[in-house]
Design an enzyme around this catalytic site. Structure first.
Site, short mmCIF file in Angstrom:
data_model
loop_
_atom_site.label_atom_id
_atom_site.label_comp_id
_atom_site.label_asym_id
_atom_site.label_seq_id
_atom_site.Cartn_x
_atom_site.Cartn_y
_atom_site.Cartn_z
CE1 TYR A 120 -13.83 -2.56 9.91
CE2 TYR A 120 -13.20 -1.35 11.89
CZ TYR A 120 -12.86 -2.14 10.80
OH TYR A 120 -11.56 -2.48 10.59
CE LYS A 166 -6.01 6.24 -12.41
NZ LYS A 166 -5.51 4.94 -12.84
NE ARG A 197 -5.59 9.47 -4.77
CZ ARG A 197 -5.07 9.46 -6.01
NH1 ARG A 197 -4.56 8.36 -6.51
NH2 ARG A 197 -5.02 10.57 -6.71
C1 LIG Z 1 -4.80 3.93 -12.28
C2 LIG Z 1 -5.05 2.57 -12.82
C3 LIG Z 1 -5.17 1.45 -11.96
C4 LIG Z 1 -4.83 1.46 -10.49
O1 LIG Z 1 -5.38 2.38 -9.70
P1 LIG Z 1 -4.80 2.70 -8.24
O2 LIG Z 1 -5.96 3.37 -7.59
O3 LIG Z 1 -3.62 3.59 -8.45
O4 LIG Z 1 -4.44 1.42 -7.58
C5 LIG Z 1 -5.50 0.24 -12.53
N1 LIG Z 1 -5.69 0.11 -13.86
C6 LIG Z 1 -5.55 1.16 -14.70
C7 LIG Z 1 -5.76 0.95 -16.16
C8 LIG Z 1 -5.22 2.41 -14.21
O5 LIG Z 1 -5.07 3.43 -15.05
#
Ligand SMILES: *Cc1c(COP(=O)(O)O)cnc(C)c1O
Length: 440
Positions: free
Chosen positions: A71, A246, A252
């Site tokens: 934490y 991404k 993530r």
């Molecule tokens: C993927 C994405 C998000 C959200 O991401 P999560 O981790 O799935 O909540 C927000 N904005 C854009 C433009 C994205 O491509």
């Protein structure tokens, strides 16, 4: 073979399980089996989902580390818990590396996800009911940019801009006109399915004209910006949010960046204690590792290869008779319009899945079908480029996609079994030549 059938696997056993599953195999055979199958799925199929990538083993190790036990509410040097010495080390490393990578003054590395990073900016800078502007979902915007089913659309007043019918690109004159008519407090540039270069400077001019804050959601293209393959939103954006999993190829998670010291307190207070409790310190550790990887010279080569590969894939798809929205791509992604083949995105996604090409159905600009059906599919090159695919492989993938879609066009939703089988064999060959996590 159905879409849900798992690829053939060796009998499950602890011998070849990599660094973290040995004890999992004994403790929980069901979860272990699913992890093994997921690993095999990633190894044996071609990942074309534009928002996915293949994180390094170093990132996986940090994400699976003992920091999950800790934490660390608060920020480095100002925690609400004891024993945060090493948590401070990794969070400070992550912040310093993020600032260096994106060339800005401040970073908050605690958001648990992309959605939460955007919620944090809303909490910091807007009041419920305030007007903000974002890219329309059908033109490639994200749920958190004002969808009626998302908090951003329920608790705030979203106004959207879209793309031009003629060339399916954002029209900055229209953005300015909509901003002037609606006086938003915040303007969001960035999206999930827009394949052209963003005019950050133009968005800042619009924001300045109406006195709005410019927020850039860099999620999809953060890796391209980090690697110098797309212009940086700094110094134009007031605040930049981005996912880290991404094109950036990290764990993530989410990240917020800004330059103006006046935003530091509102943004940090919004992330914690405004929205979140204890940060996911194992994921903060993994972010630090990913940022270090992205600072290396090889990452520049990777980012440029992602774009070159996307151009090759788009060209190959068009040569095989399918239409790419806006006629091509400048980044890692593209939308393929299946209308002329009378094939839906839903049926194409399923058929491609059967051929071990993983994609997602996606609405195209001015789509008349529902989001559950759609007239298009979205493709991206970040994951394939990570495993080593180059222009030749992506040109082949374009041909394979067209073959599968043509099978659905002639034989119906069930597709052409023989075509899908031969495509699957070619996919298997490509995957074998470019292994994912060899030895795991
Ligand atoms: C993927 C994405 C998000 C959200 O991401 P999560 O981790 O799935 O909540 C927000 N904005 C854009 C433009 C994205 O491509």
């Amino acid at each position: 073979m159905t879409a849900s059938a798992a690829p053939a696997l060796a009998p499950l056993g602890p011998a070849d399980t990599g660094f973290w599953t040995d004890s999992l195999a004994a403790a929980d055979p069901e979860v272990y089996a699913a992890v093994r199958h997921e690993l095999a799925r990633q190894q044996d199929r071609i990942e074309l989902i534009a928002s996915e990538n293949i994180a390094s083993r170093a990132v996986l190790e940090a994400a699976g580390s003992v920091f999950t036990n800790k934490y660390a509410e608060g920020y480095p040097g100002k925690r609400y818990y004891g024993g945060c010495d090493y948590a401070d080390v990794i969070e400070t490393l992550a912040i310093e590396r993020a600032r260096q990578l994106f060339g800005c003054a401040f970073a908050n590395v605690q958001p648990n996800s992309g959605s939460q990073m955007n919620q944090a900016v809303f909490l910091a800078l807007l009041q419920p009911g305030d007007t903000f502007m974002g890219l329309d979902l059908n033109s490639g915007g994200h749920l958190t940019h004002g969808s009626p089913v998302n908090m951003s659309g329920k608790w705030f007043n979203p106004v959207s801009y879209g793309v031009r019918r003629e060339d399916e690109r954002i029209d900055m004159d229209e953005v300015l006109a909509i901003a002037k008519a609606n006086r938003p407090k915040l303007i969001i540039a960035g999206g999930t399915a827009y394949s052209r270069v963003w005019d950050w400077e133009g968005f800042r001019r619009v924001a300045d004209e109406v006195g709005a804050v410019l927020m850039v959601d860099l999620s999809h293209i953060a890796g391209l910006v980090a690697g110098g393959a797309h212009p940086s939103p700094f110094p134009h954006a007031h605040v930049v949010t981005t996912t880290t999993h991404k094109s950036l190829r990290g764990p993530r998670s989410g990240l917020i960046l800004w330059d103006d010291e006046g935003l530091t307190k509102p943004i940090n207070m919004a992330v914690f204690p405004g929205l979140q409790g204890g940060p996911l310190m194992h994921i903060v550790a993994a972010k630090a590792v990913a940022f270090r990887e992205a600072l290396r010279p090889e990452f520049k080569l990777y980012a440029h290869a992602v774009v070159e590969n996307a151009r090759a894939l788009a060209a190959s798809i068009e040569e095989h008779g399918l239409r790419v929205v806006s006629g091509g791509t400048d980044n890692h992604s593209m939308l393929v319009d299946l209308t002329a083949r009378s094939v839906t995105g839903k049926d194409a996604e399923k058929a491609l899945d059967r051929a071990w090409l993983t994609t997602n159905k996606n609405g195209i600009p001015f789509d008349t079908r529902s989001p559950f059906v759609t007239s298009g599919i979205r493709l991206g090159t970040p994951a394939g480029t990570t495993r080593g695919f180059g222009v030749a492989e992506f040109r082949a993938i374009g041909r394979l996609i067209a073959q599968v879609v043509d099978g659905v066009a002639t034989a119906g939703a069930g597709g052409e079994g023989a075509v899908e089988e031969s495509v699957r064999a070619e996919v298997a060959g490509l995957c074998a030549r470019f292994p994912v996590y060899p030895g795991m």
